[in-house]
Design an enzyme around this catalytic site. Sequence first.
Site, PDB file in Angstrom:
ATOM      1  N   HIS A 123      -5.561  -6.185  -2.924  1.00  0.00           N
ATOM      2  CA  HIS A 123      -6.473  -6.256  -1.784  1.00  0.00           C
ATOM      3  C   HIS A 123      -6.660  -7.684  -1.295  1.00  0.00           C
ATOM      4  O   HIS A 123      -7.479  -7.930  -0.407  1.00  0.00           O
ATOM      5  CB  HIS A 123      -7.836  -5.651  -2.155  1.00  0.00           C
ATOM      6  CG  HIS A 123      -7.831  -4.151  -2.178  1.00  0.00           C
ATOM      7  ND1 HIS A 123      -8.938  -3.395  -2.523  1.00  0.00           N
ATOM      8  CD2 HIS A 123      -6.852  -3.260  -1.894  1.00  0.00           C
ATOM      9  CE1 HIS A 123      -8.627  -2.118  -2.457  1.00  0.00           C
ATOM     10  NE2 HIS A 123      -7.370  -1.999  -2.074  1.00  0.00           N
TER      11      HIS A 123
ATOM     12  N   ARG B  63       0.833  -1.207   0.000  1.00  0.00           N
ATOM     13  CA  ARG B  63       0.000   0.000   0.000  1.00  0.00           C
ATOM     14  C   ARG B  63       0.866   1.255   0.000  1.00  0.00           C
ATOM     15  O   ARG B  63       0.571   2.237  -0.691  1.00  0.00           O
ATOM     16  CB  ARG B  63      -0.916  -0.028   1.224  1.00  0.00           C
ATOM     17  CG  ARG B  63      -1.918   1.118   1.298  1.00  0.00           C
ATOM     18  CD  ARG B  63      -3.001   0.807   2.314  1.00  0.00           C
ATOM     19  NE  ARG B  63      -3.900   1.928   2.483  1.00  0.00           N
ATOM     20  CZ  ARG B  63      -3.933   2.710   3.557  1.00  0.00           C
ATOM     21  NH1 ARG B  63      -3.096   2.475   4.564  1.00  0.00           N
ATOM     22  NH2 ARG B  63      -4.778   3.714   3.636  1.00  0.00           N
TER      23      ARG B  63
ATOM     24  N   HIS C  68       0.646   4.157  -2.809  1.00  0.00           N
ATOM     25  CA  HIS C  68       0.341   5.545  -2.453  1.00  0.00           C
ATOM     26  C   HIS C  68       1.494   6.479  -2.805  1.00  0.00           C
ATOM     27  O   HIS C  68       1.266   7.644  -3.148  1.00  0.00           O
ATOM     28  CB  HIS C  68       0.015   5.638  -0.963  1.00  0.00           C
ATOM     29  CG  HIS C  68      -1.367   5.164  -0.624  1.00  0.00           C
ATOM     30  ND1 HIS C  68      -2.110   5.662   0.425  1.00  0.00           N
ATOM     31  CD2 HIS C  68      -2.152   4.224  -1.210  1.00  0.00           C
ATOM     32  CE1 HIS C  68      -3.280   5.058   0.471  1.00  0.00           C
ATOM     33  NE2 HIS C  68      -3.322   4.172  -0.509  1.00  0.00           N
TER      34      HIS C  68
ATOM     35  N   ASN D 227      -3.468   8.496   4.092  1.00  0.00           N
ATOM     36  CA  ASN D 227      -2.164   7.947   4.484  1.00  0.00           C
ATOM     37  C   ASN D 227      -1.968   7.822   5.987  1.00  0.00           C
ATOM     38  O   ASN D 227      -0.922   7.336   6.438  1.00  0.00           O
ATOM     39  CB  ASN D 227      -1.032   8.808   3.912  1.00  0.00           C
ATOM     40  CG  ASN D 227      -0.871   8.627   2.412  1.00  0.00           C
ATOM     41  OD1 ASN D 227      -1.204   7.583   1.868  1.00  0.00           O
ATOM     42  ND2 ASN D 227      -0.360   9.648   1.751  1.00  0.00           N
TER      43      ASN D 227
END
Length: 341
Positions: free
Chosen positions: A202, A72, A76, A103
Amino acid sequence: MQGGNNKGLVCLIAAAVVVVVFAGSSGIAAAQAAGLKKGFYKKSCPKAEEIAQRVVWNRVAGNPELAAKFLRMFFHDCFVRGCDASVLLDSASNTAEKDAPPNLSLAGFDVIEEVKAAVERECPGVVSCADIVALAARDSVSYQYRRKLWEVETGRRDGTVSSDQEALADIPAPTSTFPILLANFSAKGLALQDLVVLSGGHTIGIGHCNLFSSRLFNFTGKNNPSDVDPSLNPSYARFLQGQCRRNQQDPNDNSTVVAMDPGSSVSFDSHYFVNLKARQGMFTSDATLLTDGRAAALVDKLQDPGVFLDHFKNSIKRMGQIGVLTGAAGQIRKRCNAINS
């Protein structure tokens, strides 16, 4: 009839815009990615990747959930100003990327600094934090297989700017519908296939109830607590309602988390797509993949573990090329949370 024609014209224009954006951004991404290559540190710091893997594997062995966190973090980072480690920078005024709401739940920064310190001892001022983030994502996810699931091109340099507002604007939201997601990915030079494949990330990790509870309670806004998003599998919806009971009273409560891939939340595999096909996608951004015929067809194919892993290594390689700084651009930070003075 006239209204229908106008709607069709709008859809055609929207599709054309996405195509134009994708074509333009693809050329930019290709030019930037030219500075990346496999084994960039082969001569300047031969043990860099070995050191990174050793530190990350040691940490993941004691905390398997780190794999989802590093994956992740990489995603990001790349979606805001490109893969330049800007997500790692601290701000005295709390206005850096890591301070943006999407975040605030990121973790693993201490491990990145541990890797950085280790490679600095071996080769001072050589290995970028941006490359360490990319390597940590690969190595943490690969740990369960005890082999590298994909090759990481290296040669990125570190950015010097980090903005919470840019993070808010650029990180795809879990409430996004398919057209919005496709536009987000196209703007970064990624294709529809990359959108679907990377959503498979995911398969590991957790989701906060406040990010999807609107699908569980009062979905249509008619003050009916049993009003549920009809695209959710009914039994899965009941399970989520039971887990997220607090959010029925307070939709913004973020204290409860649920595994994104029930029964397989720390195993990187194709089970996400099996769940998605059964209408057990946690977020709107998951479920919406089934609303597009091309994306839904990919979901069918990606249920095969071998097909998923093969596609994932290609899509994450493309993601790792977004907006990279190479050559003389940017800097090699001495510490990952601060620019060099």
